[in-house]
Write an enzyme that holds these catalytic residues in place. Structure first.
Site, PDB file in Angstrom:
ATOM      1  N   ASP A   1      77.927   8.940  25.382  1.00  0.00           N
ATOM      2  CA  ASP A   1      77.347   8.325  24.188  1.00  0.00           C
ATOM      3  C   ASP A   1      78.271   7.249  23.618  1.00  0.00           C
ATOM      4  OD1 ASP A   1      75.513   7.920  22.142  1.00  0.00           O
ATOM      5  OD2 ASP A   1      76.434   9.424  20.855  1.00  0.00           O
TER       6      ASP A   1
ATOM      7  N   ASP B   1      77.434   3.722  25.862  1.00  0.00           N
ATOM      8  CA  ASP B   1      76.190   2.952  25.883  1.00  0.00           C
ATOM      9  C   ASP B   1      76.200   1.837  24.841  1.00  0.00           C
ATOM     10  OD1 ASP B   1      75.966   4.607  23.706  1.00  0.00           O
ATOM     11  OD2 ASP B   1      74.084   5.533  24.314  1.00  0.00           O
ATOM     12  N   GLY B   2      76.759   2.141  23.649  1.00  0.00           N
ATOM     13  CA  GLY B   2      76.867   1.108  22.631  1.00  0.00           C
ATOM     14  C   GLY B   2      77.821  -0.005  23.050  1.00  0.00           C
TER      15      GLY B   2
ATOM     16  N   ARG C   1      76.769  -4.050  23.652  1.00  0.00           N
ATOM     17  CA  ARG C   1      77.422  -5.214  23.055  1.00  0.00           C
ATOM     18  C   ARG C   1      78.071  -6.106  24.101  1.00  0.00           C
ATOM     19  NH1 ARG C   1      78.398  -1.009  19.383  1.00  0.00           N
ATOM     20  NH2 ARG C   1      80.347  -0.460  20.442  1.00  0.00           N
TER      21      ARG C   1
ATOM     22  N   ASP D   1      68.893   6.623  22.558  1.00  0.00           N
ATOM     23  CA  ASP D   1      70.165   7.216  22.149  1.00  0.00           C
ATOM     24  C   ASP D   1      69.944   8.310  21.109  1.00  0.00           C
ATOM     25  OD1 ASP D   1      73.148   7.204  22.004  1.00  0.00           O
ATOM     26  OD2 ASP D   1      72.765   6.533  19.966  1.00  0.00           O
TER      27      ASP D   1
ATOM     28  N   ASP E   1      70.538  12.307  21.721  1.00  0.00           N
ATOM     29  CA  ASP E   1      71.477  13.030  20.857  1.00  0.00           C
ATOM     30  C   ASP E   1      70.830  14.278  20.259  1.00  0.00           C
ATOM     31  OD1 ASP E   1      73.480  11.200  21.277  1.00  0.00           O
ATOM     32  OD2 ASP E   1      73.158  10.116  19.407  1.00  0.00           O
TER      33      ASP E   1
END
Length: 220
Positions: A59, A62-63, A67, A80, A84
């Site tokens: 997790d 992925d962010g 970006r 996401d 979660d």
């Protein structure tokens, strides 16, 4: 010329579904399913735990990938969030089964987690759920990255360690896991539950305020 042609091509839904951060999201789903399949096997608990930890740890990436590759998307944000919530719900369900004495507590934690985040997403509308609350506690929680990270890690790893304590055969190892779970992770987990209550209340008020505004505009 080829580069210009590639840049000018229209994206399709398949392109978005195959974004790198979304591929990471699918990997998280697979790891969660592996955990679910193996979670009650006495001889496979370490592999099950490893699969869940990989899903939780992924997790973080992925962010970063979204970006780095400029591949942010609403689908990715929803994927996401759903991953979660479902992963945590499955782990809490397993804990409710293996710790029947605390069955109701784990189910209530699951309900609070799902309801507070769903209401927050609804209240946020087109905005990201982490940046839309007017509640001080919720805003402070999401705006302070390290505090937010500690609470999230504390909650998830408290649950993870509770799972490990059920299957781990080594008593000396259990003592260390117990100490870390209850003295390091539990405070973060408790704070996160308090934030979830505040989030649920604030989001409910925000949605009701929107309803009142709409009703008043119709009267005019």
């Amino acid at each position: 010329i080829v580069l210009f042609a590639q840049q000018s091509m229209s994206l399709t839904s398949t392109d978005v579904l195959l974004y790198i951060p979304n591929l990471i999201g699918y990997t998280r789903v697979i790891c969660t399913l592996i955990f679910l399949y193996l979670c009650q096997e006495e001889s496979m608990w370490k592999l099950a735990l490893a699969a869940y930890v990989i899903s939780f740890t992924a997790d973080l990436f992925d962010g970063m990938a979204a970006r780095a590759f400029n591949q942010t998307s609403k689908f990715g944000a929803v994927l996401d969030m759903v991953t979660d919530r479902c992963s945590t719900a499955l782990l809490l369900s397993v804990l409710a089964i293996i710790y029947p004495k605390y069955f109701q507590i784990y189910l209530l934690l699951m309900a609070l987690d799902i309801s507070s985040h769903w209401m927050q997403m609804k209240a946020a509308g087109q905005m990201h759920h982490k940046s839309s609350s007017r509640n001080f506690v919720v805003s402070f929680y999401y705006d302070n990255y390290y505090f937010f990270g500690y609470c999230c890690v504390g909650a998830e790893f408290f649950y993870i360690f509770m799972y490990a304590l059920r299957f781990c055969p080594e008593e000396w190892y259990k003592q260390y896991v117990y100490m870390i779970a209850f003295y390091v992770m539990l405070p973060g987990c408790a704070i996160k539950q308090f934030v979830n209550v505040c989030q649920l209340a604030a989001a409910s008020t925000a949605i009701a305020s929107g309803d009142a505004k709409d009703a008043n505009e119709k009267k005019q």
